[in-house]
Design a protein around this motif. Structure first.
Motif, PDB file in Angstrom:
ATOM      1  N   ILE A 171      -7.894  10.221 -14.315  1.00 18.49           N
ATOM      2  CA  ILE A 171      -8.114   8.765 -14.358  1.00 18.49           C
ATOM      3  C   ILE A 171      -9.290   8.426 -13.444  1.00 18.49           C
ATOM      4  O   ILE A 171      -9.236   8.667 -12.233  1.00 18.49           O
ATOM      5  CB  ILE A 171      -6.847   8.020 -13.894  1.00 18.49           C
ATOM      6  N   PRO A 172     -10.373   7.869 -14.015  1.00 14.96           N
ATOM      7  CA  PRO A 172     -11.530   7.537 -13.181  1.00 14.96           C
ATOM      8  C   PRO A 172     -11.196   6.494 -12.110  1.00 14.96           C
ATOM      9  O   PRO A 172     -10.382   5.598 -12.328  1.00 14.96           O
ATOM     10  CB  PRO A 172     -12.538   6.954 -14.184  1.00 14.96           C
ATOM     11  N   ILE A 173     -11.827   6.634 -10.961  1.00 18.13           N
ATOM     12  CA  ILE A 173     -11.742   5.638  -9.897  1.00 18.13           C
ATOM     13  C   ILE A 173     -12.571   4.435 -10.341  1.00 18.13           C
ATOM     14  O   ILE A 173     -13.660   4.596 -10.907  1.00 18.13           O
ATOM     15  CB  ILE A 173     -12.275   6.221  -8.572  1.00 18.13           C
ATOM     16  N   ALA A 174     -12.071   3.240 -10.104  1.00 14.65           N
ATOM     17  CA  ALA A 174     -12.781   2.023 -10.513  1.00 14.65           C
ATOM     18  C   ALA A 174     -14.230   2.056 -10.027  1.00 14.65           C
ATOM     19  O   ALA A 174     -14.492   2.302  -8.852  1.00 14.65           O
ATOM     20  CB  ALA A 174     -12.069   0.795  -9.962  1.00 14.65           C
ATOM     21  N   GLY A 175     -15.139   1.838 -10.950  1.00 17.16           N
ATOM     22  CA  GLY A 175     -16.563   1.767 -10.621  1.00 17.16           C
ATOM     23  C   GLY A 175     -17.295   3.092 -10.633  1.00 17.16           C
ATOM     24  O   GLY A 175     -18.533   3.110 -10.608  1.00 17.16           O
ATOM     25  N   SER A 176     -16.579   4.218 -10.693  1.00 16.86           N
ATOM     26  CA  SER A 176     -17.271   5.515 -10.597  1.00 16.86           C
ATOM     27  C   SER A 176     -18.075   5.845 -11.849  1.00 16.86           C
ATOM     28  O   SER A 176     -19.200   6.342 -11.751  1.00 16.86           O
ATOM     29  CB  SER A 176     -16.278   6.640 -10.284  1.00 16.86           C
ATOM     30  N   ILE A 177     -17.534   5.581 -13.011  1.00 19.77           N
ATOM     31  CA  ILE A 177     -18.247   5.876 -14.258  1.00 19.77           C
ATOM     32  C   ILE A 177     -19.511   5.025 -14.340  1.00 19.77           C
ATOM     33  O   ILE A 177     -20.595   5.518 -14.654  1.00 19.77           O
ATOM     34  CB  ILE A 177     -17.332   5.619 -15.484  1.00 19.77           C
ATOM     35  N   GLU A 178     -19.372   3.757 -14.020  1.00 18.38           N
ATOM     36  CA  GLU A 178     -20.530   2.854 -14.034  1.00 18.38           C
ATOM     37  C   GLU A 178     -21.573   3.302 -13.009  1.00 18.38           C
ATOM     38  O   GLU A 178     -22.775   3.223 -13.276  1.00 18.38           O
ATOM     39  CB  GLU A 178     -20.080   1.421 -13.752  1.00 18.38           C
ATOM     40  N   ALA A 179     -21.120   3.778 -11.858  1.00 14.26           N
ATOM     41  CA  ALA A 179     -22.055   4.238 -10.815  1.00 14.26           C
ATOM     42  C   ALA A 179     -22.866   5.431 -11.311  1.00 14.26           C
ATOM     43  O   ALA A 179     -24.090   5.487 -11.115  1.00 14.26           O
ATOM     44  CB  ALA A 179     -21.293   4.599  -9.547  1.00 14.26           C
ATOM     45  N   ILE A 180     -22.210   6.383 -11.946  1.00 14.88           N
ATOM     46  CA  ILE A 180     -22.916   7.549 -12.482  1.00 14.88           C
ATOM     47  C   ILE A 180     -23.918   7.104 -13.545  1.00 14.88           C
ATOM     48  O   ILE A 180     -25.066   7.548 -13.558  1.00 14.88           O
ATOM     49  CB  ILE A 180     -21.918   8.580 -13.054  1.00 14.88           C
ATOM     50  N   ALA A 181     -23.499   6.212 -14.434  1.00 14.83           N
ATOM     51  CA  ALA A 181     -24.394   5.725 -15.489  1.00 14.83           C
ATOM     52  C   ALA A 181     -25.592   4.990 -14.892  1.00 14.83           C
ATOM     53  O   ALA A 181     -26.727   5.186 -15.346  1.00 14.83           O
ATOM     54  CB  ALA A 181     -23.628   4.825 -16.454  1.00 14.83           C
ATOM     55  N   ARG A 182     -25.353   4.165 -13.884  1.00 13.54           N
ATOM     56  CA  ARG A 182     -26.463   3.439 -13.246  1.00 13.54           C
ATOM     57  C   ARG A 182     -27.456   4.406 -12.622  1.00 13.54           C
ATOM     58  O   ARG A 182     -28.671   4.227 -12.755  1.00 13.54           O
ATOM     59  CB  ARG A 182     -25.930   2.474 -12.179  1.00 13.54           C
ATOM     60  N   LEU A 183     -26.959   5.408 -11.928  1.00 12.67           N
ATOM     61  CA  LEU A 183     -27.846   6.409 -11.325  1.00 12.67           C
ATOM     62  C   LEU A 183     -28.647   7.134 -12.403  1.00 12.67           C
ATOM     63  O   LEU A 183     -29.872   7.283 -12.295  1.00 12.67           O
ATOM     64  CB  LEU A 183     -27.040   7.416 -10.496  1.00 12.67           C
ATOM     65  N   SER A 184     -27.963   7.562 -13.450  1.00  9.04           N
ATOM     66  CA  SER A 184     -28.616   8.273 -14.538  1.00  9.04           C
ATOM     67  C   SER A 184     -29.705   7.426 -15.190  1.00  9.04           C
ATOM     68  O   SER A 184     -30.833   7.888 -15.402  1.00  9.04           O
ATOM     69  CB  SER A 184     -27.577   8.688 -15.576  1.00  9.04           C
ATOM     70  N   LYS A 185     -29.386   6.187 -15.470  1.00  4.80           N
ATOM     71  CA  LYS A 185     -30.359   5.300 -16.117  1.00  4.80           C
ATOM     72  C   LYS A 185     -31.558   5.006 -15.213  1.00  4.80           C
ATOM     73  O   LYS A 185     -32.630   4.678 -15.700  1.00  4.80           O
ATOM     74  CB  LYS A 185     -29.687   3.999 -16.563  1.00  4.80           C
TER      75      LYS A 185
END
Length: 176
Positions: free
Chosen positions: A27-41
């Motif tokens: 289960i992802p920690i809140a905000g972690s998936i978005e953080a990875i995507a933001r860094l990647s982008k």
């Protein structure tokens, strides 16, 4: 190349002392998936280095671990980003490998894959072994307070360790 290396359990997803043994438990920690995507982008390559001794212990097969990593990649892709190389140590603590953190084998594998030196690269973790691994190869140790992070913080940190509430706060710092 802008490279950041992340531990998995306790940084990207919730951790458990009983191990993450199934896709349902991942289960992802809140905000972690978005953080990875933001860094990647924003041009960052996001790699993952994770101890997974549950495989050696027989708690789950490699196929389940691969399904978790596929799900991670899918969730980040849905946010417009991507996850780079994911390396795991499937060995137990007494197997004598060179990849199980705090040994630096996984970080060296990532550096070799991307053809970059590790000096100064941020390695984000939640445990003392993550921070020790970072120091061993001259990475910048970064502690998040999620997962085991609060317990790790209470034990004292290696000099120069950066501390953030969570992966989202790490991304916010790097993207300012």
């Amino acid at each position: 190349m802008k490279l950041i290396i992340l531990d998995r359990d306790g940084v990207i997803n919730h951790d458990s002392d009983a191990y993450i043994k199934s896709l349902d438990e991942w289960i992802p920690i809140a905000g972690s998936i978005e953080a990875i995507a933001r860094l990647s982008k924003a041009g960052w390559t996001v790699a993952v280095a994770t101890n997974q001794s549950g495989i050696a212990r027989g708690y789950y097969p490699l196929a389940v671990l691969e399904a978790m990593h596929t799900r991670l990649r899918e969730l980040v892709a849905e946010q417009g980003g991507e996850v780079g190389l994911i390396v795991q140590c499937p060995h137990g603590p007494d197997d004598g490998c060179d990849c199980r953190k705090p040994k630096p084998g996984m970080l060296r594998q990532i550096a070799e894959h991307y053809g970059v030196p590790l000096s100064g690269i941020w390695f984000v973790g939640d445990s003392s072994s993550d921070l020790e691994t970072a120091r061993t190869v001259d990475c910048q140790p970064v502690l998040v307070k999620t997962g085991k992070g609060e317990r790790t913080l209470a034990k004292g940190l290696p000099a120069g360790t950066l501390v953030f509430d969570d992966l989202a706060a790490v991304a916010a710092q790097l993207l300012t």
